[in-house]
Design a protein around this motif. Structure first.
Motif, PDB file in Angstrom:
ATOM      1  N   LEU A 211       0.842  -1.204   0.000  1.00 34.06           N
ATOM      2  CA  LEU A 211       0.000   0.000   0.000  1.00 34.06           C
ATOM      3  C   LEU A 211       0.876   1.252   0.000  1.00 34.06           C
ATOM      4  O   LEU A 211       0.579   2.235  -0.674  1.00 34.06           O
ATOM      5  N   GLU A 212       1.962   1.177   0.744  1.00 35.84           N
ATOM      6  CA  GLU A 212       2.851   2.343   0.856  1.00 35.84           C
ATOM      7  C   GLU A 212       3.390   2.729  -0.522  1.00 35.84           C
ATOM      8  O   GLU A 212       3.412   3.904  -0.892  1.00 35.84           O
ATOM      9  N   LEU A 213       3.802   1.727  -1.290  1.00 32.52           N
ATOM     10  CA  LEU A 213       4.376   2.013  -2.613  1.00 32.52           C
ATOM     11  C   LEU A 213       3.308   2.573  -3.559  1.00 32.52           C
ATOM     12  O   LEU A 213       3.535   3.563  -4.256  1.00 32.52           O
ATOM     13  N   ILE A 214       2.128   1.955  -3.546  1.00 34.87           N
ATOM     14  CA  ILE A 214       1.057   2.433  -4.439  1.00 34.87           C
ATOM     15  C   ILE A 214       0.711   3.877  -4.099  1.00 34.87           C
ATOM     16  O   ILE A 214       0.560   4.721  -4.980  1.00 34.87           O
ATOM     17  N   ASP A 215       0.614   4.155  -2.798  1.00 31.59           N
ATOM     18  CA  ASP A 215       0.243   5.504  -2.350  1.00 31.59           C
ATOM     19  C   ASP A 215       1.306   6.521  -2.770  1.00 31.59           C
ATOM     20  O   ASP A 215       0.988   7.582  -3.310  1.00 31.59           O
ATOM     21  N   ARG A 216       2.577   6.164  -2.536  1.00 26.50           N
ATOM     22  CA  ARG A 216       3.681   7.101  -2.817  1.00 26.50           C
ATOM     23  C   ARG A 216       3.770   7.393  -4.318  1.00 26.50           C
ATOM     24  O   ARG A 216       3.818   8.547  -4.731  1.00 26.50           O
ATOM     25  N   VAL A 217       3.772   6.333  -5.123  1.00 31.23           N
ATOM     26  CA  VAL A 217       3.924   6.520  -6.575  1.00 31.23           C
ATOM     27  C   VAL A 217       2.692   7.215  -7.150  1.00 31.23           C
ATOM     28  O   VAL A 217       2.809   8.109  -7.999  1.00 31.23           O
ATOM     29  N   GLY A 218       1.517   6.843  -6.655  1.00 30.50           N
ATOM     30  CA  GLY A 218       0.272   7.461  -7.123  1.00 30.50           C
ATOM     31  C   GLY A 218       0.270   8.955  -6.853  1.00 30.50           C
ATOM     32  O   GLY A 218      -0.113   9.760  -7.708  1.00 30.50           O
ATOM     33  N   TYR A 219       0.744   9.330  -5.670  1.00 31.90           N
ATOM     34  CA  TYR A 219       0.777  10.759  -5.319  1.00 31.90           C
ATOM     35  C   TYR A 219       1.759  11.510  -6.220  1.00 31.90           C
ATOM     36  O   TYR A 219       1.454  12.611  -6.708  1.00 31.90           O
ATOM     37  N   GLN A 220       2.937  10.902  -6.439  1.00 32.93           N
ATOM     38  CA  GLN A 220       3.928  11.568  -7.316  1.00 32.93           C
ATOM     39  C   GLN A 220       3.346  11.803  -8.715  1.00 32.93           C
ATOM     40  O   GLN A 220       3.521  12.865  -9.313  1.00 32.93           O
ATOM     41  N   LEU A 221       2.631  10.797  -9.206  1.00 35.78           N
ATOM     42  CA  LEU A 221       2.017  10.937 -10.535  1.00 35.78           C
ATOM     43  C   LEU A 221       0.952  12.029 -10.530  1.00 35.78           C
ATOM     44  O   LEU A 221       0.821  12.798 -11.486  1.00 35.78           O
ATOM     45  N   ALA A 222       0.209  12.087  -9.421  1.00 33.98           N
ATOM     46  CA  ALA A 222      -0.839  13.117  -9.329  1.00 33.98           C
ATOM     47  C   ALA A 222      -0.211  14.510  -9.355  1.00 33.98           C
ATOM     48  O   ALA A 222      -0.742  15.435  -9.981  1.00 33.98           O
ATOM     49  N   VAL A 223       0.941  14.653  -8.682  1.00 33.44           N
ATOM     50  CA  VAL A 223       1.619  15.959  -8.672  1.00 33.44           C
ATOM     51  C   VAL A 223       2.074  16.328 -10.085  1.00 33.44           C
ATOM     52  O   VAL A 223       1.842  17.447 -10.560  1.00 33.44           O
ATOM     53  N   TRP A 224       2.692  15.362 -10.789  1.00 32.29           N
ATOM     54  CA  TRP A 224       3.118  15.624 -12.166  1.00 32.29           C
ATOM     55  C   TRP A 224       1.916  15.953 -13.059  1.00 32.29           C
ATOM     56  O   TRP A 224       1.975  16.869 -13.885  1.00 32.29           O
ATOM     57  N   GLY A 225       0.856  15.208 -12.854  1.00 30.90           N
ATOM     58  CA  GLY A 225      -0.369  15.446 -13.630  1.00 30.90           C
ATOM     59  C   GLY A 225      -0.891  16.843 -13.392  1.00 30.90           C
ATOM     60  O   GLY A 225      -1.282  17.564 -14.323  1.00 30.90           O
ATOM     61  N   PHE A 226      -0.842  17.259 -12.128  1.00 29.51           N
ATOM     62  CA  PHE A 226      -1.326  18.605 -11.766  1.00 29.51           C
ATOM     63  C   PHE A 226      -0.478  19.686 -12.443  1.00 29.51           C
ATOM     64  O   PHE A 226      -1.009  20.675 -12.965  1.00 29.51           O
ATOM     65  N   VAL A 227       0.835  19.488 -12.430  1.00 30.27           N
ATOM     66  CA  VAL A 227       1.743  20.475 -13.043  1.00 30.27           C
ATOM     67  C   VAL A 227       1.427  20.625 -14.533  1.00 30.27           C
ATOM     68  O   VAL A 227       1.273  21.738 -15.054  1.00 30.27           O
ATOM     69  N   PHE A 228       1.293  19.500 -15.228  1.00 28.39           N
ATOM     70  CA  PHE A 228       1.010  19.559 -16.670  1.00 28.39           C
ATOM     71  C   PHE A 228      -0.396  20.116 -16.938  1.00 28.39           C
ATOM     72  O   PHE A 228      -0.607  20.849 -17.899  1.00 28.39           O
ATOM     73  N   LEU A 229      -1.309  19.762 -16.046  1.00 31.60           N
ATOM     74  CA  LEU A 229      -2.676  20.260 -16.211  1.00 31.60           C
ATOM     75  C   LEU A 229      -2.694  21.791 -16.068  1.00 31.60           C
ATOM     76  O   LEU A 229      -3.378  22.495 -16.832  1.00 31.60           O
ATOM     77  N   SER A 230      -1.919  22.308 -15.107  1.00 32.89           N
ATOM     78  CA  SER A 230      -1.838  23.767 -14.909  1.00 32.89           C
ATOM     79  C   SER A 230      -1.315  24.432 -16.175  1.00 32.89           C
ATOM     80  O   SER A 230      -1.868  25.436 -16.656  1.00 32.89           O
ATOM     81  N   LEU A 231      -0.235  23.838 -16.724  1.00 29.76           N
ATOM     82  CA  LEU A 231       0.366  24.372 -17.939  1.00 29.76           C
ATOM     83  C   LEU A 231      -0.632  24.310 -19.097  1.00 29.76           C
ATOM     84  O   LEU A 231      -0.747  25.266 -19.893  1.00 29.76           O
ATOM     85  N   ALA A 232      -1.357  23.215 -19.175  1.00 28.98           N
ATOM     86  CA  ALA A 232      -2.327  23.041 -20.266  1.00 28.98           C
ATOM     87  C   ALA A 232      -3.431  24.089 -20.168  1.00 28.98           C
ATOM     88  O   ALA A 232      -3.833  24.673 -21.183  1.00 28.98           O
ATOM     89  N   ILE A 233      -3.900  24.361 -18.953  1.00 23.47           N
ATOM     90  CA  ILE A 233      -4.988  25.335 -18.789  1.00 23.47           C
ATOM     91  C   ILE A 233      -4.490  26.743 -19.141  1.00 23.47           C
ATOM     92  O   ILE A 233      -5.160  27.499 -19.857  1.00 23.47           O
ATOM     93  N   ALA A 234      -3.263  27.058 -18.686  1.00 24.57           N
ATOM     94  CA  ALA A 234      -2.719  28.402 -18.956  1.00 24.57           C
ATOM     95  C   ALA A 234      -2.520  28.603 -20.458  1.00 24.57           C
ATOM     96  O   ALA A 234      -2.936  29.629 -21.022  1.00 24.57           O
ATOM     97  N   THR A 235      -1.898  27.632 -21.126  1.00 21.18           N
ATOM     98  CA  THR A 235      -1.633  27.793 -22.567  1.00 21.18           C
ATOM     99  C   THR A 235      -2.934  27.687 -23.363  1.00 21.18           C
ATOM    100  O   THR A 235      -3.066  28.328 -24.417  1.00 21.18           O
ATOM    101  N   GLY A 236      -3.871  26.916 -22.860  1.00 21.26           N
ATOM    102  CA  GLY A 236      -5.178  26.821 -23.526  1.00 21.26           C
ATOM    103  C   GLY A 236      -5.883  28.159 -23.512  1.00 21.26           C
ATOM    104  O   GLY A 236      -6.486  28.590 -24.502  1.00 21.26           O
ATOM    105  N   SER A 237      -5.748  28.855 -22.386  1.00 20.50           N
ATOM    106  CA  SER A 237      -6.352  30.164 -22.251  1.00 20.50           C
ATOM    107  C   SER A 237      -5.714  31.155 -23.246  1.00 20.50           C
ATOM    108  O   SER A 237      -6.411  31.946 -23.894  1.00 20.50           O
ATOM    109  N   LEU A 238      -4.374  31.044 -23.369  1.00 25.84           N
ATOM    110  CA  LEU A 238      -3.661  31.902 -24.326  1.00 25.84           C
ATOM    111  C   LEU A 238      -4.142  31.651 -25.749  1.00 25.84           C
ATOM    112  O   LEU A 238      -4.420  32.581 -26.509  1.00 25.84           O
TER     113      LEU A 238
END
Lengths: 488, 278
Positions: free
Chosen positions: B177-204
């Protein structure tokens, strides 16, 4: 040469006998040397574990089994079982696959057998036959472990608890374990946690003196039981086995600790009766509670799963044994082929030399004549070679070819033609029946060169190589035996 | 050429999915090895198909008709497979392969076998850098969040088994569970970063084409909601130490909102294509 196994295990002898027979590490070399000095013993491996003492040997005849039994000693003889030929091999394969173990599917035996074989080889007691057989048995055991669920799950309460802790927390290295109380099973689990890399083992007991004593026993750190709330913030695994009549860890206590530890997961193993952990604690997020009943049930479920896999495991072991026997027979067929080819090539060479002596040919023409003679030999022998190889020494063609072409059949089978048999040896309730005489061991013919053995567990030198080794084919000879090679 | 490569890649992905599902039924290591090799081969062919299609794209511009909606999903599938293979190399997670491989096939089949309609792109966006960054970031972010979603589902299933004290047949093969939680969270953070970039550039890109930086449409609404949810999740993890079950549930919810954004993209009217391809 015959493969035999002589020895006893937990199935034949009680622990009182086994503990007296166990061979300490420093006594192994002397025992192996003594075994090797018995006339007719070509190779020997000694396997001594807490559950078994076994001699695996490649011997000249069945009669040697009595000598091996004597070597085991008077204490062991009434319990010892001897196995011959194929049955002895099957036994080694089953032992390696842990099908003969007290806990079926345990992994330790694999390493123990590997170690025993390596030690015997290093000490010059073992050789190519045993090394090949044991290497194949270890390979079969690995197949059993990967293709069945025989090793699935733990089967003792302590190991089930530790496996579950790993499932929750992942790697236990650097984790902190807390031992509450002094229960035997909890101590066992605590030791296993420590062996799995737990960084710190905190030991708490209502009596500080007892806590200190326990901490010494399990290499832990004594801590104050009154600081339980703070200890729950630190620990990743908690082992409870106090004699308290009321729960020691309540839902409220754990909820507070959980918040303080920022929801880091915690695994509680409750081995006490009555239970030390309130059942509602398991409802909290990131808290996992397993009590004695849960662990017992899982251990027993795993035992059932392992037992259900026995049939398939036995099947794999028998398949691999048959493959090993086939390989043995193929090796046994090689000498006839080698001699047949050697004789034919010798005749062709002599005839070519005689013919060329009376002719005046250019170098190129001479090469063509020699190549033609070689091609005739290859084409004539191609069919017989293929048929002898496909028969793999198990049929009558090997002897027939030897007689027909006037070459010696020096193939020692390594496996007696008779089926293996088991006998309870010694003056015990099951007296020694007369052992069957071994299959006639044909005299080895003179080979061009002894074989530097290509066994998987290669010996340090070829000094232990038996003259009856059924694998005399040098790489060069083997290449020549490839159908089609050297043809024009 | 590109189409043939994609079809072979799809075949390899399908065979890989079969191998991984076979491993679930019978835990033979060779099934996992076959699955990994097939996914890797499929990925190479898939990437080669993008290279083969690249020339036409460069000439016509990123926002041109050459770059159809279906190919976005195809690129998403490639990123998901690449992400999984990287994770598997680092953490050995064959059980996640049994989720990723069928997911990839499920995304690829409609993307390539069903003829996607061409969307008219506003001429001013044909060579827009903002649109190119937007599409890349959105695809990378979605791939990371798809993997995080898969791990979150795996976490919830594993956690349920542990809590109920009745581990199933697959339990032994699941990561901790520890590994799934840790890796899942890291992926969520990366996903969030790219999503932020996508929303900003989409707006542009939206402002470049229509002058409206934040048009109100289902796609935008779902994307903003998903972004807000992931932002809250990261905040809760960093400040209050949230982890485990509640984080997994939030990741599942966030990914479903993102699916809503894609549904918005697919259902947008053809004339609203500026928005559609953002």
């Amino acid at each position: 040469m015959i493969f035999v196994s002589v020895g006893l295990s937990h199935k034949q002898a009680p622990i009182a006998v086994r503990e007296q027979l166990a061979i300490a590490g420093d006594g192994l070399a002397a025992r192996l040397a003594r075994l090797k000095s018995i006339a007719g013993v070509h190779e020997a491996v000694l396997l001594s574990t807490c559950n078994r003492l076994e001699i695996f040997a490649a011997v000249e005849s069945n009669a040697i089994v009595d000598d091996l039994l004597r070597d085991l000693g008077e204490l062991a003889a009434p319990h010892a079982v001897s196995r011959l030929g194929e049955e002895a091999l099957l036994h080694v394969f089953r032992v390696a696959a842990s099908l003969d173990s007290m806990v079926v599917g345990e992994a330790q035996i694999l390493g123990q057998l590997k170690e025993a074989a390596a030690q015997a080889l290093a000490l010059g007691a073992s050789g190519p036959h045993l090394s090949r057989a044991i290497a194949h048995a270890l390979g079969a055991a690995k197949r059993v472990r990967t293709e069945t669920e025989i090793a699935r799950g733990a089967v003792s309460v302590a190991s089930v608890a530790v496996r579950l802790a790993r499932k929750v927390l992942g790697n236990l290295e650097g984790r902190v374990a807390l031992l509450l109380g002094a229960g035997e099973m909890a101590q066992l689990a605590a030791r296993e946690l420590k062996s799995q890399g737990a960084r710190e083992l905190l030991v708490a007991n209502r009596s500080p003196a007892r806590a200190e004593e326990l901490a010494r026993e399990v290499s832990g750190v004594p801590v104050n039981f009154a600081e339980l709330p703070a200890l729950l913030e630190r620990a990743d695994v908690v082992l409870c086995s106090t004699g308290a009549r009321e729960p020691v860890i309540t839902r409220e206590l754990m909820a507070r600790a959980l918040k303080a530890r920022r929801f880091r997961p915690i695994f509680l193993i409750d081995l006490a009766l009555p239970r030390n952990v309130e059942p509602q604690v398991n409802e909290l997020e990131n808290v996992y509670v397993y009590d004695l009943d849960d662990l017992e049930r899982l251990a027993s479920e795993n035992r059932v799963v392992r037992e259900s896999q026995l049939g398939r495991a036995e099947e794999i072991v028998r398949e691999e044994l048959q493959a090993h026997l086939r390989e043995q027979r193929e090796r046994a067929a090689v000498p006839v082929l080698a001699r047949l080819r050697q004789q034919a090539e010798g005749i062709a060479r002599a005839e070519v030399d005689r013919t060329l002596a009376g002719l005046e040919l250019t170098e190129r023409q001479e090469r063509s004549v020699r190549a033609m003679a070689s091609a005739i030999v290859n084409k004539l022998l191609h069919g017989p070679t293929q048929r002898l190889r496909s028969e793999a020494g198990s049929g009558p063609l090997g002897d027939a070819a030897a007689r027909l072409f006037g070459v010696e059949n020096g193939a020692a089978t390594g496996i007696p033609a008779t089926a293996g048999r088991t006998a309870q040896i010694g003056p015990g309730p099951n007296p020694v029946p007369p052992l069957p005489s071994p299959a006639p061991d044909p005299a080895p013919g003179p080979l061009p060169e002894p074989d530097p053995e290509p066994a998987v567990l290669a010996p340090p030198d070829s000094s232990g190589h038996s003259p009856t080794d059924p694998s005399p084919a040098r790489p060069g000879v083997l290449r020549l035996l490839q159908p089609g090679r050297g043809r024009r | 050429m590109a189409t043939a490569l994609v079809h072979i890649a799809l075949f390899a992905y399908t065979a890989g999915a079969v191998a991984f599902l076979g491993w679930l039924v019978r835990p033979l290591p060779r099934f996992v090895t076959a699955g990994r090799v097939l996914l890797f081969v499929g990925l190479l062919l898939h990437l080669a198909s993008f290279v083969a299609a690249h020339n036409g794209l460069t000439e016509a511009g990123f926002g041109s008709d050459v770059w159809r909606g279906g190919q976005l999903f195809s690129l998403l599938a490639a990123f998901v497979v690449a992400g999984y293979l990287a994770l598997d190399l680092r953490y050995r997670m064959p059980v996640a392969g049994a989720f990723v491989a069928p997911f990839t096939v499920a995304v690829m089949v409609p993307a390539h076998l069903v003829q996607s309609r061409a969307r008219a792109i506003a001429p001013e966006l044909t060579h827009s850098v903002a649109l190119a960054v937007h599409v890349s970031a959105a695809t990378l972010g979605t791939a990371a969040l798809a993997l995080a979603f898969g791990l979150a589902v795996l976490y919830l299933a594993s956690e349920k088994q542990l809590k109920s004290k009745h581990p199933g047949r697959l339990f032994a093969r699941q990561p901790s569970l520890e590994l799934i939680d840790r890796v899942g969270y890291q992926l969520a953070v990366w996903g969030f970063v790219f999503l932020s970039l996508a929303i900003a550039t989409g707006s542009l890109a939206s402002r470049e084409s229509s002058g409206n930086a934040l048009p109100f449409a289902p796609k935008e609404a779902f994307a903003i909601l998903a972004w807000a949810l992931f932002a809250a999740l990261i905040q809760a993890r960093l400040v209050a130490g949230w982890r485990g079950r509640r984080v997994a549930i939030l990741v599942v919810a966030g990914f479903l909102l993102l699916i809503g954004a894609y549904a918005g993209l697919l259902t947008a009217a053809p004339h609203a294509s500026v928005v559609a391809l953002r």
